[in-house]
Structures are given as structure tokens and as C-alpha cells.
Design a protein around this motif. Structure first.
Motif, PDB file in Angstrom:
ATOM      1  N   HIS B  92     -15.982  41.670 -16.124  1.00  0.00           N
ATOM      2  CA  HIS B  92     -15.092  40.893 -16.998  1.00  0.00           C
ATOM      3  C   HIS B  92     -14.457  39.712 -16.259  1.00  0.00           C
ATOM      4  CE1 HIS B  92     -14.582  43.934 -20.542  1.00  0.00           C
ATOM      5  NE2 HIS B  92     -15.773  43.406 -20.445  1.00  0.00           N
ATOM      6  N   VAL B  95     -16.808  36.910 -16.497  1.00  0.00           N
ATOM      7  CA  VAL B  95     -16.750  36.268 -17.820  1.00  0.00           C
ATOM      8  C   VAL B  95     -15.567  35.293 -17.842  1.00  0.00           C
ATOM      9  CG1 VAL B  95     -16.283  36.644 -20.281  1.00  0.00           C
ATOM     10  CG2 VAL B  95     -17.863  38.172 -19.079  1.00  0.00           C
ATOM     11  N   ILE B  96     -14.431  35.766 -17.360  1.00  0.00           N
ATOM     12  CA  ILE B  96     -13.212  34.950 -17.378  1.00  0.00           C
ATOM     13  C   ILE B  96     -13.357  33.727 -16.467  1.00  0.00           C
ATOM     14  CG2 ILE B  96     -10.773  35.004 -16.639  1.00  0.00           C
ATOM     15  CD1 ILE B  96     -10.732  37.906 -17.861  1.00  0.00           C
ATOM     16  N   VAL B 129     -24.013  33.895 -25.345  1.00  0.00           N
ATOM     17  CA  VAL B 129     -24.742  35.175 -25.333  1.00  0.00           C
ATOM     18  C   VAL B 129     -24.481  35.891 -24.003  1.00  0.00           C
ATOM     19  CG1 VAL B 129     -27.064  36.174 -25.127  1.00  0.00           C
ATOM     20  CG2 VAL B 129     -26.541  34.640 -27.020  1.00  0.00           C
ATOM     21  N   SER B 132     -20.993  37.268 -23.997  1.00  0.00           N
ATOM     22  CA  SER B 132     -20.871  38.403 -24.920  1.00  0.00           C
ATOM     23  C   SER B 132     -21.457  39.663 -24.314  1.00  0.00           C
ATOM     24  CB  SER B 132     -21.575  38.079 -26.235  1.00  0.00           C
ATOM     25  OG  SER B 132     -20.988  36.937 -26.832  1.00  0.00           O
ATOM     26  N   ALA B 133     -22.629  39.535 -23.680  1.00  0.00           N
ATOM     27  CA  ALA B 133     -23.237  40.691 -23.019  1.00  0.00           C
ATOM     28  C   ALA B 133     -22.323  41.186 -21.903  1.00  0.00           C
ATOM     29  CB  ALA B 133     -24.617  40.331 -22.477  1.00  0.00           C
ATOM     30  N   VAL B 135     -19.022  40.962 -21.850  1.00  0.00           N
ATOM     31  CA  VAL B 135     -17.889  41.666 -22.472  1.00  0.00           C
ATOM     32  C   VAL B 135     -18.292  43.106 -22.798  1.00  0.00           C
ATOM     33  CG1 VAL B 135     -16.415  41.800 -24.533  1.00  0.00           C
ATOM     34  CG2 VAL B 135     -16.801  39.589 -23.433  1.00  0.00           C
ATOM     35  N   ILE B 136     -19.464  43.271 -23.410  1.00  0.00           N
ATOM     36  CA  ILE B 136     -19.911  44.612 -23.821  1.00  0.00           C
ATOM     37  C   ILE B 136     -20.186  45.502 -22.608  1.00  0.00           C
ATOM     38  CG2 ILE B 136     -21.728  45.880 -25.030  1.00  0.00           C
ATOM     39  CD1 ILE B 136     -22.024  43.379 -26.847  1.00  0.00           C
ATOM     40  N   ASP B 139     -16.997  46.643 -21.038  1.00  0.00           N
ATOM     41  CA  ASP B 139     -16.364  47.680 -21.864  1.00  0.00           C
ATOM     42  C   ASP B 139     -16.966  49.048 -21.589  1.00  0.00           C
ATOM     43  OD1 ASP B 139     -14.773  45.824 -23.059  1.00  0.00           O
ATOM     44  OD2 ASP B 139     -15.792  45.835 -25.001  1.00  0.00           O
ATOM     45  N   LEU B 140     -18.294  49.075 -21.470  1.00  0.00           N
ATOM     46  CA  LEU B 140     -18.964  50.356 -21.211  1.00  0.00           C
ATOM     47  C   LEU B 140     -18.537  50.917 -19.863  1.00  0.00           C
ATOM     48  CD1 LEU B 140     -22.494  49.492 -22.643  1.00  0.00           C
ATOM     49  CD2 LEU B 140     -20.883  51.192 -23.543  1.00  0.00           C
TER      50      LEU B 140
END
Lengths: 355, 355
Positions: B92, B95-96, B129, B132-133, B135-136, B139-140
Motif C-alpha cells: 500500500h 500505491v501511495i 489498474v 487497483s491491484a 490496493v486489493i 488488503d489480502l
């Protein structure tokens, strides 16, 4: 469609509000000790959680009480955990969908984008600040869904089962989100089977199966009741999602709270699209669907084709079919009549909205 | 700096690998039943977890064993939970920070950006994309950090404590990430106090305090040992972060595995910057620091000013000071000599790297 119309109010629903209220008060106090900004992020997260209709907690509470559970306060903690999971998923879903508004007001990303813009950031930089705040806020909600569940007072065995149910909900929802992303760069429209599979992953597991099974497990229900509720939840969730996709295109904007245009413009993969893509009419709309430049007149045209090709009726029948299947799982002596009486209106409401 | 040089290898570290290996095998099997693409996402997540040096599990295992714990397999599950938390935070964080590469290879976002580009998406669409991948996948990893902890076999009391420690780690790390974002649109350089606070939030809590305390709690250690390890972890983590920021600007690129230029170009808030911003020399570099157009010559100039103004020495002393403070928490009869002998080299290594 709003899920709140689908369920009668179970006793003790206010205990879910208290549980969430206590959780946010405690978290805001902790956050305030770190910084005013972090306190603000928690306030924003609380606001995102406040608007919900508590559909999932209602299912938890109904299943728990109708299966003989009597510690409503404990069930409310489980309900609150599912509500926080819901918040986590919508906050991250908004990041993935690049949405800055939910229910007509700025969401987490929208709020922090505004703050960054006011501070003089470029639009691109401010967007990213919004996304980043959304990622962090969703993480907090997700982590604390586990946290609330860990605090439930029960046996080690029940806690393990509850953990497995929450895990399955996260695992399936993440899969659904991920498949959504994959389809976004695949121009072919998936077959109906895949649409149904996706509905199960994105909707059934965390919104229906998980809450019902968690309530049942906490109440100490028999294995076959738990299995049956899972089957019911799977089919009811699919019926709900198929119906919701119809409303997303044909619904009254005021009632659904969103434009009935966005799904067409995005080219959202639905049963409507899967059906029409196999028909000769598809040729006349394939270049419109998923086109960011789609006009209001284009949308009207696509809607007409969806009606004339039979895609709309087909989808409505599909929703009704899954609703009927959901009902068959209740038609046995396994699920007690009191719980059947609560769940039956859920599926009726789904079908009534689209017929 | 690589954290792997900081710690001797505790017994049973291979059990952490087995725990992670089992977890990923199981998850990939489940994911394969959903779709090949989802299986691929889990493979990518496994690769992100595979590169690590297991610093946090090492601390868990060391604390646990040196405080008398004998169920190494159980401790390894706790270690694996902290490793997954680490994966979640870096995925994450990337991503940030809009990073697509980590340790020289594409990260989750980088991998899915490539896939989307190959499928013909626009660069902007493919970037999203990738995010988004990310982020998911994060999360997992986050959800499963809780999950691994929930599976640890122990008493209800110890499990609750472990849950609180993980929660504190998530809460603090999220705060640190969030404060980082806030400072990104605030052009003033924060005072040293804030820099130290941020280092504690972003580094100490989840990388030092949490793992040490989790190992101690699982071993059934006395409260004052647990408190003392928290104090040690806080100061050692701050020392580590201050030192790491110096290496980020002055370090050997081959050894640190990243360019020693990026931090200057981003205008990363560090003790170096906080110090120099209060000096007259600041005027000559303030327009360079944080400027995306910074040249190699500009970077050399900034480095020279950081040395001449005393910012570099000041920061190195600050790291040494926190390392010394960390050591004082070990200098008592509270922490057993065997554990002291393991932790002492950690702080020595931190200071040696920057002096």
C-alpha cells in the motif's frame, strides 16, 4: 436498490449502533492523541459508516435471534464487524472506481482531494492525495473488522469459525474486485456464467452468506442450518445483484441515488450486457457501451435495444429465478419458521423491484 | 539499510518460512478454484513477501525464545503474521508513493500496469489498474495478518494481547502514512519533534515494538519486560529511521538498493531537512529540495550544503543518541542477558552504518 427495505428490524439493532459508536469514540480519542489530522481521518471514516442501512448487521441479528441466541450485545459486535467490513470495501471500491462521491456527498477520497486542492496542489496531485487517504481509511476499517470480531466473547471454536467466515468474505470480495479489474481491459463481454460467479463473489458472500452464517454460528446452530443459510445467501445475493444491475440502467435516479447512465458509460459487465452481446442487436450498440463520450440520447437508445432484444426481461427473469432458488433452501424443516418468515420478504422485495 | 544485517539468526526461523509457505500454498489453491487470474494475484503477493529478510519475525522469535518460550512453531505463526503485515504496508505504501518497482523488480502495481498496457490500455488507465491491484493485494495481506494471529494456539488472554499489539501496529502505521500525505501538501519543513514522532509511527511500532512485545507476550513474560521492550523498540526504531534517512541521501546506491537522489527530489521530510531548514544555508537549497526537475549536480550541491551546515553530523548524532537511549532500556535486570545480547548488536549496527 437500498437494502434497508429488504428486512424487518430485528430486536437489538440499536446495540449495533452503540457498538459502532463506542468503537469510533475510542478510535477518535486515540487518533486525537496522535494528531488533529489523524482524528479528522477517523471522523471521515465514521461518517462513511454512518450513512449505511445496516443490512448486514440486520442479517446477523436476525439469524442469531431466530436460531435461539440470547446475548444480543455479543451478536451486535459481530454485526458491527460486518458493517466495518462493508465500509472498508466501499471505501476501497471507490478508490478503484475513481469515484469521489458516494450517496451525493464527497467520500474519503473526495474530501481529501478538496483539502489538497485548497492547499494549492495540482489537480493530479490532489486526486492522488484523495486516493491515498482512501487506501489508508479502508485499511483501518478492514483491520478493525477483524478487531471487533476478536473481541466477541465466545468459545475458541466459535471464534475460529467466525474468523473463517470473515476471511471467506474478504477472500471472495477481493476476488470479485480483482475480476472486475481484469474485465476492464478485456473488451469481450463475459458469458452469463461468469457474470453470476462475479455476483456471488462481490455480493453474496460478504452481504448475505457471511452475516447469516456468522449469526447462526454464534447462536450455536446445527451444521445443516448453517449450510442451508449459506445456500440461501448465495442465491439471494445473486438475485439481488442481477436486479440491482437492472435498476442501475433502468431505475429511477432519485430512488437509486445514482445516475442510471454511469453503468452504461463504464460498460459494466451485467446480465443485461451478457445477454445482448449474443444477439444481432449488439452490433448497433457495441460501440456505445463503455464509451466515455456516451450522450443522453445514446443511453436512451441502448436502453431501448436492451428492452427490444429481450435482455431486460431475461435479466428480470434471471433475478426471479435466483430468488426462487433462494426460497427453496428455506423450504424445509431445517430452517426454523421464524427465520424463514424474516428471510422470505428479502427475496420478495428483490423480485418486486424489477418486475 | 537492509535490516537483515542487524540481527543474528534465531533458532526456528525456518519455521516462519514454513508457516508463510503453507499459508500461500493454501491461499493459491483456494484462489485457483476461483480463477487463474486471482491465482496470479496471490502468486504476485507471495513474490512480494518472498524477498524480505524477515527482520520482524526475527525479533518475534528472539524475544520469545530468550524469554523462555519453547513452542517455536507457535511463535513462527506470530512471526509470519508480522511479515504479512509488513507486506501489506509496503504494497500500500508503494500505491501511495506511486512506485511501480521495489528492490529493482516490478511490484504488484508494476506487474499489473504491464499486463494492462500489453492488453492495449492507455498509460493512464494501466497505471490505475496497477494501483487497483495493489490496493486489493495489500488488503489480502492485511486481513491475513489478523488471520494468522487468530490461528495461534494460546489462551484467550494472550490472544487478546496479541490482537491489541497488531492493532496498535496498524493504527500507528496508518497514522504515519497519513501524516506523510499531509506533509506532502504542506511546504513548511516540520520541526524535529514531528520528524521523530513520524519515525516512531512509521517504523518503531510495527517493525520493533510490536514484534518484540508479541514475542514476549506469547512467552508469558512479566509486564515490566514487555514495557521495557516497547521502550527499547521505540528508541531503536527512531534511531533506525533517522539513520536510514541519512543513507537515503548519502548512502552507497548499490548497497541501499535505491537511488540516493529520490528522497531529495521528493523533498522527503527528514531530520536532515528539519535541521538545515532552520539555518541560513537553507535559502540556497530550498528551491531545489522537492523539485521534480532536480539534476544530479543539484543533488550534489544539496548534499554538500547538508554536510557544511552540520545537518549530516547532527542527524548522525541524533541516531546515535536514540541508539544509546534504546540501550539504556536494556541496561537493567529486567531484560534477561541472553535477550540483551541479541538486541545490543541491533543498535550497534544502526549507528555503525552512519558514523
Amino acid at each position: 436498490m437500498d437494502m434497508d427495505t429488504l428486512l424487518v428490524e430485528p430486536a437489538g439493532l440499536e446495540r449495533v449502533e452503540s457498538a459502532l459508536g463506542r468503537f469510533f469514540e475510542e478510535s477518535k480519542l486515540r487518533a486525537a492523541r496522535i494528531s488533529p489530522g489523524y482524528h479528522g481521518l477517523w471522523e471521515t471514516l465514521e461518517q462513511c459508516t454512518a450513512g449505511g442501512k445496516r443490512f448486514r448487521p440486520r442479517l446477523v441479528m436476525s439469524a442469531y435471534q431466530m436460531l435461539g441466541g440470547s446475548d444480543v450485545g455479543n451478536a451486535a459486535e459481530v454485526g458491527a464487524a460486518f458493517e466495518l467490513l462493508h465500509t472498508a470495501l466501499i471505501v476501497h471500491d471507490d478508490v478503484i472506481d475513481r469515484d469521489f462521491v458516494r450517496r451525493g456527498i464527497p467520500n474519503v477520497s473526495g474530501r481529501y482531494r478538496m483539502i489538497a486542492e485548497k492547499a494549492g496542489m495540482t489537480p493530479e496531485g490532489a486526486r492522488h492525495v484523495g486516493f491515498s487517504a482512501g487506501v489508508i481509511a479502508g485499511d483501518l476499517a478492514l483491520s478493525n473488522a477483524h478487531r471487533l470480531l476478536e473481541r466477541v466473547e465466545t468459545t475458541a471454536g466459535v471464534r475460529r469459525r467466525l474468523g473463517e467466515i470473515l476471511d471467506e468474505a474478504v477472500f471472495a470480495s477481493a476476488a470479485g474486485e480483482f475480476l472486475d479489474i481484469e474485465t476492464s481491459f478485456d473488451t469481450t463481454i463475459p458469458p452469463l456464467e461468469d457474470i453470476v460467479h462475479m455476483a456471488r463473489l462481490k455480493t453474496s458472500v460478504y452481504s448475505f452468506e457471511g452475516p447469516l452464517q456468522a449469526g447462526a454460528v454464534l447462536a450455536g446452530a446445527e451444521e445443516d442450518v448453517i449450510t442451508r443459510l449459506g445456500d440461501f445467501g448465495r442465491d439471494a445475493g445473486i438475485a439481488y445483484q442481477v436486479a440491482d444491475d437492472i435498476l442501475g440502467v433502468f431505475g429511477n435516479e432519485t430512488r437509486t441515488g445514482k445516475t442510471n447512465w454511469g453503468d452504461l458509460r463504464e460498460g459494466k459487465r451485467t446480465a443485461l450486457m451478457s445477454f445482448v452481446s449474443t444477439r444481432p442487436e449488439w452490433e448497433s450498440i457495441s460501440s456505445l457501451v463503455g464509451n466515455p463520450a456516451m450522450s443522453a440520447a445514446d443511453a436512451d437508445y441502448v436502453r431501448r435495444i436492451l428492452v427490444d432484444s429481450g435482455a431486460r426481461d431475461y435479466s428480470a427473469d434471471l433475478a426471479a429465478d435466483y430468488a426462487a432458488r433462494a426460497r427453496t433452501h428455506l423450504d424445509s424443516d431445517t430452517v426454523p419458521p421464524a427465520l424463514r418468515a424474516v428471510l422470505d420478504p428479502v427475496v420478495s422485495a428483490v423480485v418486486d423491484r424489477v418486475h
